[in-house]
Design an enzyme around this catalytic site. Structure first.
Site, PDB file in Angstrom:
ATOM      1  N   ASP A 237      24.172 -58.299  24.295  1.00  0.00           N
ATOM      2  CA  ASP A 237      23.424 -57.093  24.659  1.00  0.00           C
ATOM      3  C   ASP A 237      22.281 -56.957  23.655  1.00  0.00           C
ATOM      4  O   ASP A 237      22.427 -57.349  22.491  1.00  0.00           O
ATOM      5  CB  ASP A 237      24.322 -55.852  24.596  1.00  0.00           C
ATOM      6  CG  ASP A 237      23.754 -54.667  25.378  1.00  0.00           C
ATOM      7  OD1 ASP A 237      24.274 -54.373  26.467  1.00  0.00           O
ATOM      8  OD2 ASP A 237      22.785 -54.047  24.887  1.00  0.00           O
ATOM      9  N   SER A 238      21.158 -56.390  24.108  1.00  0.00           N
ATOM     10  CA  SER A 238      20.034 -56.261  23.174  1.00  0.00           C
ATOM     11  C   SER A 238      20.262 -55.120  22.182  1.00  0.00           C
ATOM     12  O   SER A 238      19.580 -55.041  21.162  1.00  0.00           O
ATOM     13  CB  SER A 238      18.731 -56.040  23.940  1.00  0.00           C
ATOM     14  OG  SER A 238      18.861 -54.910  24.765  1.00  0.00           O
TER      15      SER A 238
ATOM     16  N   CYS B  60      22.307 -52.083  39.791  1.00  0.00           N
ATOM     17  CA  CYS B  60      22.703 -50.677  39.904  1.00  0.00           C
ATOM     18  C   CYS B  60      21.495 -49.810  40.247  1.00  0.00           C
ATOM     19  O   CYS B  60      21.534 -48.591  40.121  1.00  0.00           O
ATOM     20  CB  CYS B  60      23.379 -50.190  38.626  1.00  0.00           C
ATOM     21  SG  CYS B  60      22.344 -50.334  37.175  1.00  0.00           S
TER      22      CYS B  60
ATOM     23  N   PHE C   7      24.556 -58.447  29.168  1.00  0.00           N
ATOM     24  CA  PHE C   7      24.376 -56.990  29.290  1.00  0.00           C
ATOM     25  C   PHE C   7      25.756 -56.332  29.164  1.00  0.00           C
ATOM     26  O   PHE C   7      26.183 -55.547  30.019  1.00  0.00           O
ATOM     27  CB  PHE C   7      23.743 -56.600  30.633  1.00  0.00           C
ATOM     28  CG  PHE C   7      22.456 -57.315  30.958  1.00  0.00           C
ATOM     29  CD1 PHE C   7      21.258 -56.878  30.415  1.00  0.00           C
ATOM     30  CD2 PHE C   7      22.452 -58.428  31.797  1.00  0.00           C
ATOM     31  CE1 PHE C   7      20.061 -57.532  30.726  1.00  0.00           C
ATOM     32  CE2 PHE C   7      21.264 -59.078  32.103  1.00  0.00           C
ATOM     33  CZ  PHE C   7      20.066 -58.642  31.579  1.00  0.00           C
TER      34      PHE C   7
ATOM     35  N   ASP D 188      24.979 -57.994  34.418  1.00  0.00           N
ATOM     36  CA  ASP D 188      25.032 -56.579  34.819  1.00  0.00           C
ATOM     37  C   ASP D 188      23.890 -55.820  34.140  1.00  0.00           C
ATOM     38  O   ASP D 188      24.120 -54.997  33.252  1.00  0.00           O
ATOM     39  CB  ASP D 188      26.405 -55.989  34.428  1.00  0.00           C
ATOM     40  CG  ASP D 188      26.562 -54.551  34.906  1.00  0.00           C
ATOM     41  OD1 ASP D 188      25.868 -54.158  35.863  1.00  0.00           O
ATOM     42  OD2 ASP D 188      27.388 -53.822  34.322  1.00  0.00           O
TER      43      ASP D 188
HETATM   44  N1  SAH Z   1      28.187 -54.277  31.814  1.00  0.00           N
HETATM   45  C1  SAH Z   1      28.220 -53.056  31.060  1.00  0.00           C
HETATM   46  C2  SAH Z   1      27.129 -52.086  31.434  1.00  0.00           C
HETATM   47  C3  SAH Z   1      25.729 -52.634  31.308  1.00  0.00           C
HETATM   48  S1  SAH Z   1      24.493 -51.434  31.132  1.00  0.00           S
HETATM   49  C4  SAH Z   1      29.605 -52.430  31.166  1.00  0.00           C
HETATM   50  O1  SAH Z   1      30.441 -52.923  31.928  1.00  0.00           O
HETATM   51  O2  SAH Z   1      29.865 -51.445  30.487  1.00  0.00           O
HETATM   52  C5  SAH Z   1      23.108 -52.388  30.756  1.00  0.00           C
HETATM   53  C6  SAH Z   1      23.030 -52.895  29.329  1.00  0.00           C
HETATM   54  O3  SAH Z   1      21.917 -53.792  29.241  1.00  0.00           O
HETATM   55  C7  SAH Z   1      22.804 -51.856  28.262  1.00  0.00           C
HETATM   56  O4  SAH Z   1      23.850 -51.888  27.336  1.00  0.00           O
HETATM   57  C8  SAH Z   1      21.469 -52.263  27.575  1.00  0.00           C
HETATM   58  O5  SAH Z   1      21.503 -52.096  26.164  1.00  0.00           O
HETATM   59  C9  SAH Z   1      21.371 -53.714  27.935  1.00  0.00           C
HETATM   60  N2  SAH Z   1      20.026 -54.291  27.971  1.00  0.00           N
HETATM   61  C10 SAH Z   1      18.885 -53.728  28.434  1.00  0.00           C
HETATM   62  N3  SAH Z   1      17.866 -54.609  28.377  1.00  0.00           N
HETATM   63  C11 SAH Z   1      18.353 -55.758  27.861  1.00  0.00           C
HETATM   64  C12 SAH Z   1      17.789 -57.040  27.561  1.00  0.00           C
HETATM   65  N4  SAH Z   1      16.507 -57.303  27.806  1.00  0.00           N
HETATM   66  N5  SAH Z   1      18.603 -57.998  27.056  1.00  0.00           N
HETATM   67  C13 SAH Z   1      19.903 -57.739  26.821  1.00  0.00           C
HETATM   68  N6  SAH Z   1      20.479 -56.539  27.088  1.00  0.00           N
HETATM   69  C14 SAH Z   1      19.729 -55.570  27.600  1.00  0.00           C
END
Ligand code: SAH
Length: 394
Positions: free
Chosen positions: A251-252, A338, A229, A298
């Protein structure tokens, strides 16, 4: 100015007298006229004592208090509040170019401005209104930012299409309220990153992980890091600076991955230790094998409302269970939630169940939260939303 008066039912004044800034709709006895959404109203106890002045809105929270003393909410009010907030960030050494020019200037209730978020990226302030009253005040707030921060601020971008109640039908549009110059590189702890406030998530970057990224830098030396993430790659570039052997960002969102690659390139040009993948977290975790000894999880808020809490806790348990199963012996896991409705205790319980399921020896090294520019008013404990655990897995 004549503000509409809102009178509370008996005993409903108690939380306001303890400076909690919300008036719930069920607490209201009567009103002396009918306010429009976003109007300023004065709140009185049933014995007619003044309690506060704030923004009125239709919904479960009817009034968000801006001041507990009787006053007009005018330009000097906004300037006072923004000055106090900016002074705190300066005292925290966050307004510290060229080393750091990225910080949260206003954190809603934590800066006694319920419904308002302002993040600063170099010379741009990105404003997000979560209440109709703040939406109506956006021009006054912009003027106050410019007044208080002077030529530090060249742009104020308003980004509230996704955060205002859509039922209010405000037809709001995101855009510049001041300036409009394109400048998109900001600095956090001497690391540079592109921030896309126009199309990015939230205000463009997750400033709330700054201190936790700092911590990862300390533990990255010689490790194989998975930043799951990753969004725009925050944890990844700290891990690289900390001397990680490899860093994989996942990230997705393909857009997030593209920005992660650009950010890594900005700080570590042609460094082959980093690779980024657009993939679903569960899919990637299932197939990744056991090559990582530092993993960051995260995820986005699994529960946005209280009704979704049970499913959210299941989600955190499942996600962490895979990490516990796969992480190398001697591995370190940084795991976060969060979701505001998930308490510290609930989150810890979910991670505990995941650990127990793996049967591995797990110890808590750090208990993490949001940084000092996301302060929590002691009268509004709901403002504490970010929870993290750093655990050591044998
Ligand atoms: N760690 C990051 C913030 C994460 S926000 C930082 O420090 O800036 C959460 C992220 O999870 C988003 O970018 C979103 O695109 C991603 N996300 C949501 N669902 C997901 C999934 N099923 N698999 C992978 N990523 C995902």
């Amino acid at each position: 100015m004549n503000y509409c008066k809102v009178f509370l039912k008996p005993k409903k004044e108690e939380s306001l007298m303890r400076f909690h800034p919300w008036v719930f709709s069920g607490a209201i006895q009567s009103m002396d006229s009918k306010p429009a959404e976003g109007d300023l109203v004065e709140v009185y106890g049933h014995a007619n004592q003044f309690l506060g002045v704030g923004h009125y809105q239709i919904g479960s929270i009817s009034v968000r208090i801006l001041s507990f003393t009787q006053r007009i909410i005018d330009a000097s009010y906004w300037e006072e509040r923004i000055t106090a907030a900016y002074n705190l960030r300066k005292a925290l050494h966050l307004d510290n170019a060229p080393h750091n020019d990225t910080f949260r200037l206003i954190h809603g209730e934590g800066d006694f401005l319920p419904g308002l978020i302002i993040d600063v990226y170099a010379h741009t302030a990105v404003m997000q209104a979560h209440s109709i009253g703040m939406h109506h005040s956006r021009e006054a707030i912009t003027q106050a930012i410019v007044q208080v921060m002077g030529d530090k601020i060249k742009n104020v971008y308003y980004k509230s299409e996704g955060t205002l109640p859509f039922k209010a039908n405000l037809g709001t549009q995101d855009g510049y309220l001041y300036g409009g110059e394109v400048e998109d590189v900001a600095v956090e702890n001497d690391l540079k990153f592109y921030v896309d406030w126009l199309k990015g998530q939230k205000t463009g970057f997750f400033i709330d992980q700054r201190d936790n990224r700092d911590l990862i830098e300390r533990y990255s030396k010689g490790r194989s890091v998975l930043n799951m993430f990753c969004y725009t790659g925050g944890f990844s570039f700290y891990a690289m600076r900390g001397g990680a052997e490899v860093v994989h960002s996942v990230d997705s969102s393909a857009k997030a991955i593209a920005l992660t690659n650009r950010n890594v390139e900005l700080n570590f040009p042609e460094d082959t230790r980093h690779e980024a993948f657009a993939d679903d977290a569960f899919k990637y975790l299932e197939n990744m094998g056991d090559k990582y000894d530092l993993i960051v999880l995260d995820p986005p808020a699994f529960a946005k409302h209280r009704d979704a809490l049970r499913n959210a806790l299941q989600g955190y348990r499942k996600l962490n269970a895979v990490a516990f199963k796969k992480i190398k012996p001697g591995g370190i896991l940084f795991t976060f939630s969060c979701s505001q409705v998930v308490t510290k205790e609930n989150f810890r319980l979910a991670v505990f169940s995941a650990a127990a399921q793996s049967g591995r020896k797990v110890r808590i090294l750090h208990q993490l939260t949001q940084p000092a520019d996301h302060p929590v008013s002691i009268y509004h404990p709901e403002g504490e939303y970010l929870k993290g655990l750093v655990v050591y897995v044998e």
